[in-house]
Design an enzyme around this catalytic site. Structure first.
Site, PDB file in Angstrom:
ATOM      1  N   ALA A 271       0.872  -1.169   0.000  1.00  0.00           N
ATOM      2  CA  ALA A 271       0.000   0.000   0.000  1.00  0.00           C
ATOM      3  C   ALA A 271       0.915   1.226   0.000  1.00  0.00           C
ATOM      4  O   ALA A 271       2.075   1.146   0.416  1.00  0.00           O
ATOM      5  CB  ALA A 271      -0.875  -0.012   1.239  1.00  0.00           C
TER       6      ALA A 271
ATOM      7  N   GLY B 255       0.583  -4.799   0.887  1.00  0.00           N
ATOM      8  CA  GLY B 255      -0.654  -4.835   0.094  1.00  0.00           C
ATOM      9  C   GLY B 255      -0.463  -5.530  -1.246  1.00  0.00           C
ATOM     10  O   GLY B 255      -1.416  -6.104  -1.790  1.00  0.00           O
TER      11      GLY B 255
ATOM     12  N   GLU C 252      -0.773  -9.078  -0.492  1.00  0.00           N
ATOM     13  CA  GLU C 252      -2.185  -9.356  -0.191  1.00  0.00           C
ATOM     14  C   GLU C 252      -3.016  -9.415  -1.479  1.00  0.00           C
ATOM     15  O   GLU C 252      -3.956 -10.204  -1.587  1.00  0.00           O
ATOM     16  CB  GLU C 252      -2.727  -8.297   0.771  1.00  0.00           C
ATOM     17  CG  GLU C 252      -2.079  -8.426   2.157  1.00  0.00           C
ATOM     18  CD  GLU C 252      -2.449  -7.281   3.086  1.00  0.00           C
ATOM     19  OE1 GLU C 252      -1.981  -6.154   2.828  1.00  0.00           O
ATOM     20  OE2 GLU C 252      -3.195  -7.513   4.047  1.00  0.00           O
TER      21      GLU C 252
ATOM     22  N   GLU D 209       4.792  -5.145   7.210  1.00  0.00           N
ATOM     23  CA  GLU D 209       4.075  -4.036   7.867  1.00  0.00           C
ATOM     24  C   GLU D 209       4.524  -3.771   9.298  1.00  0.00           C
ATOM     25  O   GLU D 209       4.461  -2.632   9.774  1.00  0.00           O
ATOM     26  CB  GLU D 209       2.561  -4.303   7.861  1.00  0.00           C
ATOM     27  CG  GLU D 209       1.888  -4.065   6.517  1.00  0.00           C
ATOM     28  CD  GLU D 209       1.888  -5.298   5.623  1.00  0.00           C
ATOM     29  OE1 GLU D 209       2.651  -6.249   5.910  1.00  0.00           O
ATOM     30  OE2 GLU D 209       1.126  -5.292   4.654  1.00  0.00           O
TER      31      GLU D 209
HETATM   32  N1  COA Z   1       4.599   3.174  -0.810  1.00  0.00           N
HETATM   33  C1  COA Z   1       5.005   4.358  -1.302  1.00  0.00           C
HETATM   34  N2  COA Z   1       6.147   4.528  -1.973  1.00  0.00           N
HETATM   35  C2  COA Z   1       6.908   3.438  -2.164  1.00  0.00           C
HETATM   36  C3  COA Z   1       6.575   2.178  -1.670  1.00  0.00           C
HETATM   37  C4  COA Z   1       5.341   2.057  -0.969  1.00  0.00           C
HETATM   38  N3  COA Z   1       4.906   0.895  -0.485  1.00  0.00           N
HETATM   39  N4  COA Z   1       7.530   1.294  -2.010  1.00  0.00           N
HETATM   40  C5  COA Z   1       8.447   1.998  -2.687  1.00  0.00           C
HETATM   41  N5  COA Z   1       8.076   3.289  -2.782  1.00  0.00           N
HETATM   42  C6  COA Z   1       8.776   4.395  -3.438  1.00  0.00           C
HETATM   43  C7  COA Z   1       9.985   4.881  -2.631  1.00  0.00           C
HETATM   44  O1  COA Z   1       9.579   5.816  -1.639  1.00  0.00           O
HETATM   45  C8  COA Z   1      10.813   5.510  -3.718  1.00  0.00           C
HETATM   46  O2  COA Z   1      10.248   6.773  -4.031  1.00  0.00           O
HETATM   47  P1  COA Z   1      11.248   8.027  -4.329  1.00  0.00           P
HETATM   48  O3  COA Z   1      12.029   7.607  -5.550  1.00  0.00           O
HETATM   49  O4  COA Z   1      10.298   9.147  -4.596  1.00  0.00           O
HETATM   50  O5  COA Z   1      12.104   8.190  -3.114  1.00  0.00           O
HETATM   51  C9  COA Z   1      10.541   4.587  -4.919  1.00  0.00           C
HETATM   52  O6  COA Z   1       9.324   3.928  -4.663  1.00  0.00           O
HETATM   53  C10 COA Z   1      11.611   3.543  -5.107  1.00  0.00           C
HETATM   54  O7  COA Z   1      11.738   2.845  -3.879  1.00  0.00           O
HETATM   55  P2  COA Z   1      13.150   2.611  -3.144  1.00  0.00           P
HETATM   56  O8  COA Z   1      12.865   2.244  -1.726  1.00  0.00           O
HETATM   57  O9  COA Z   1      14.050   3.756  -3.385  1.00  0.00           O
HETATM   58  O10 COA Z   1      13.641   1.337  -3.977  1.00  0.00           O
HETATM   59  P3  COA Z   1      14.643   0.189  -3.532  1.00  0.00           P
HETATM   60  O11 COA Z   1      14.883  -0.614  -4.782  1.00  0.00           O
HETATM   61  O12 COA Z   1      15.798   0.731  -2.763  1.00  0.00           O
HETATM   62  O13 COA Z   1      13.795  -0.724  -2.494  1.00  0.00           O
HETATM   63  C11 COA Z   1      11.842  -1.912  -1.752  1.00  0.00           C
HETATM   64  C12 COA Z   1      12.698  -1.475  -2.947  1.00  0.00           C
HETATM   65  C13 COA Z   1      10.580  -2.558  -2.326  1.00  0.00           C
HETATM   66  C14 COA Z   1      12.610  -2.943  -0.906  1.00  0.00           C
HETATM   67  C15 COA Z   1      11.488  -0.699  -0.874  1.00  0.00           C
HETATM   68  O14 COA Z   1      10.944   0.303  -1.718  1.00  0.00           O
HETATM   69  C16 COA Z   1      10.484  -0.981   0.209  1.00  0.00           C
HETATM   70  O15 COA Z   1      10.854  -1.549   1.236  1.00  0.00           O
HETATM   71  N6  COA Z   1       9.219  -0.574   0.014  1.00  0.00           N
HETATM   72  C17 COA Z   1       8.204  -0.629   1.022  1.00  0.00           C
HETATM   73  C18 COA Z   1       7.794  -2.043   1.318  1.00  0.00           C
HETATM   74  C19 COA Z   1       6.743  -2.056   2.411  1.00  0.00           C
HETATM   75  O16 COA Z   1       7.011  -1.822   3.573  1.00  0.00           O
HETATM   76  N7  COA Z   1       5.524  -2.356   2.009  1.00  0.00           N
HETATM   77  C20 COA Z   1       4.432  -2.501   2.926  1.00  0.00           C
HETATM   78  C21 COA Z   1       3.481  -1.391   2.786  1.00  0.00           C
HETATM   79  S1  COA Z   1       1.860  -1.992   3.210  1.00  0.00           S
END
Ligand code: COA
Length: 261
Positions: free
Chosen positions: A68, A113, A116, A136
């Site tokens: 999400a 999400g 999910e 989460e």
């Molecule tokens: N919501 C909003 N933005 C997200 C996102 C999310 N769930 N997942 C990634 N992004 C955004 C980042 O903020 C970043 O934005 P920016 O370029 O404006 O800073 C962009 O997507 C790229 O993500 P980044 O974290 O820089 O990429 P990465 O390759 O280093 O890492 C992940 C990839 C997937 C490991 C990491 O983005 C992550 O942990 N995401 C969240 C996962 C999470 O906790 N999900 C549960 C939410 S319910």
């Protein structure tokens, strides 16, 4: 389809629709607009006799969907958090109750999400480089789109708790070994494999297929209470400092400091 979604790409070829989550700059994170559009698209696909099956995927090979939208999660408080969870749950339940087979074609991250969403699909095809997880708790939250209910049913309570409490994503091989995904294929091949699989599945009687999906879900009669509890508990956490801190830390690209309140 009468309307044009902005966050999704939708096409229908040879009776198989492909719904592609299309926010590559945010690793295909699911925002509120996307949930509305998924709802409208799945309602339309359900009604469309020209569609026999559906593939759900994400743009590119880096992410199916990385969760999400954490910027939106950061704005939530108790009431709005409960509402947001109920809305996500409703969309996932609509997908799950589609009377046509729905396959998640998972390239890259399927987190939170996004995981999910994959759980709500009937079958899952993952690429060798896919990673599935429910991180989460690291945000001070719990899964809120039905993950606490569907994951234990799919892989058992012990493994579900392992994934939820540990929070580290599992790779495709482990996902296959615990029954979280049905097939593992080379990177970039999940949509083609899912389409080929659907081509053979949809040759069977559509009425029997719809009835089989309905009948399998009838094995879980007391679902409503579990989903309501998940939404209530998700809402509770949205009202805490820890959730505010966890989501802020992600957005500010730093480690969170939780204070148990
Ligand atoms: N919501 C909003 N933005 C997200 C996102 C999310 N769930 N997942 C990634 N992004 C955004 C980042 O903020 C970043 O934005 P920016 O370029 O404006 O800073 C962009 O997507 C790229 O993500 P980044 O974290 O820089 O990429 P990465 O390759 O280093 O890492 C992940 C990839 C997937 C490991 C990491 O983005 C992550 O942990 N995401 C969240 C996962 C999470 O906790 N999900 C549960 C939410 S319910």
């Amino acid at each position: 389809m009468s309307f044009q979604p902005e966050t999704l790409l939708v096409d229908n070829e040879d009776r198989i629709a492909t719904v592609t989550i299309n926010r590559p700059d945010k690793h295909n994170a699911l925002n509120s607009q996307m949930l509305d559009e998924l709802w409208a698209v799945f309602e339309a696909l359900q009604e469309d006799d020209a569609v026999g099956g559906v593939v759900v995927t994400g743009t590119g090979v880096k992410a199916f969907a990385a969760g999400a939208d954490i910027a939106e999660l950061h704005q939530l408080r108790s009431k709005s958090g409960k509402r947001a969870s109920s809305k996500g749950q409703a969309v996932m339940s609509l997908i799950e109750s589609t009377g046509k087979p729905v396959i998640a074609a998972i390239e890259g991250y399927a987190l939170g999400g996004g995981c999910e969403l994959a759980l709500a699909c009937h079958l899952r095809v993952a690429s060798r480089t896919a990673k599935l997880g429910l991180p989460e708790l690291g945000l001070g939250l719990i899964p809120g789109y039905g993950g606490t209910q569907r994951l234990p049913r799919l892989i058992g309570k012990g493994r579900a708790l392992e994934m939820i409490l540990d929070g580290n994503p599992v790779d495709a091989e482990r996902a296959y070994s615990i029954g979280l995904v049905n097939k593992v294929v080379e990177e970039g091949e999940t949509v083609r494999t899912s389409r080929e699989w659907l081509e053979s599945i949809i040759k069977k009687a559509p009425l029997a297929m719809r009835t089989a999906i309905q009948s399998v879900h009838a094995a879980y009669p007391n679902r409503a209470q579990g989903f309501q509890d998940e939404a209530r508990l998700f809402g509770y956490l949205c009202g805490t400092d820890d959730a505010r801190e966890g989501t802020a830390a992600f957005l500010e690209k730093r480690n969170p400091g939780f204070h148990n309140r």
